[in-house]
Scaffold this motif. Sequence first.
Motif, short mmCIF file in Angstrom:
data_model
loop_
_atom_site.label_atom_id
_atom_site.label_comp_id
_atom_site.label_asym_id
_atom_site.label_seq_id
_atom_site.Cartn_x
_atom_site.Cartn_y
_atom_site.Cartn_z
N ARG A 17 40.82 32.00 33.10
CA ARG A 17 39.71 33.04 33.44
C ARG A 17 39.09 33.64 35.09
N ASP A 18 39.19 31.84 35.50
CA ASP A 18 38.70 31.63 36.92
C ASP A 18 39.25 31.78 37.70
N GLY A 19 41.32 32.45 37.11
CA GLY A 19 41.88 32.96 38.43
C GLY A 19 41.68 34.20 38.49
N VAL A 20 41.20 34.42 38.03
CA VAL A 20 41.12 36.11 37.93
C VAL A 20 40.40 37.04 38.95
N ALA A 21 39.00 36.29 39.54
CA ALA A 21 38.55 36.99 40.01
C ALA A 21 39.07 36.57 42.03
N PRO A 22 39.97 35.28 42.01
CA PRO A 22 40.73 35.58 43.12
C PRO A 22 41.37 35.96 43.72
N ASP A 23 42.79 36.78 42.20
CA ASP A 23 43.70 37.76 42.34
C ASP A 23 43.22 38.85 42.01
#
Length: 241
Positions: free
Chosen positions: A112-118
């Motif tokens: 889930r932590d990777g979603v905003a940067p993506d």
Amino acid sequence: MSNDVILRLANIESSYGPVQAIRGVSLEVRKGAIVTVLGANGAGKTTILKTISGIIDPQKGTVWFDGEEIQRKNADWIVRRGISHVPEGREVFPLLTVRENLLMGAYTRKDRDGVAPDIERMFVYFPILRERQHQEAGQLSGGQQQMLAIARALMSRPKLLLLDEPSLGLSPKLVKEIFEIIKRVNQEEGTTMLLVEQNANIALSTADYGYVLEVGRVVMQDTRERLLEKEDIKEFYLGMS
Ligand code: ATP
């Protein structure tokens, strides 16, 4: 680009009731490549993509992806294995905002932590989506909806992206812009792509390798360079003679 094959279709036959749309298609896509399937309206291009992504089951043949056979798996399982499909006609969620559509694309992700940067990365590829992020997707123009559909599909971080006629109904300028972004994503993210198109000019400007489909059968396959030299391709698909 490596020589490893990531997707292999062998002798695929797919039908809609009594209508046989695909009549023994075999094709390969190498990891990191952009491969195109060209053909006229009704040749069976969309059916090939639907068969790969599990929307329809083939009557015969195998679909092998990244180490295993997937032809009897359901669509949700196939997304989780790394195949994302941008359907013809885009099909964004019209009442959700642009940002919400992108979040929907990430529903399979465990990181889930990777979603905003993506989402931020998608805004770099498609700056107009940043500007429109709080608008409902249904209010976007056709070209912007196509961009959103591609960005949403990329949010699952697919190994293979299936693109169904991204040029359909768009102006030549927008088509050029979208294909430049497709190429950039391929180069920068390493995403393998299988692209079906009636617009052979734009598809062959982007793809490494192409297949030509006629009435459910592959009638020609070759590298982009060699397909561009063939007289019948020029005549029937590029409007030159
Ligand atoms: P298009 O550019 O129109 O999408 P295509 O090359 O993608 O063309 P398909 O949509 O795969 O072609 O269709 C292949 C064949 O299957 C055509 O003869 C079409 O009429 C038929 N077909 C497609 N969808 C259905 C369906 N839902 N029910 C019955 N026949 C269908």
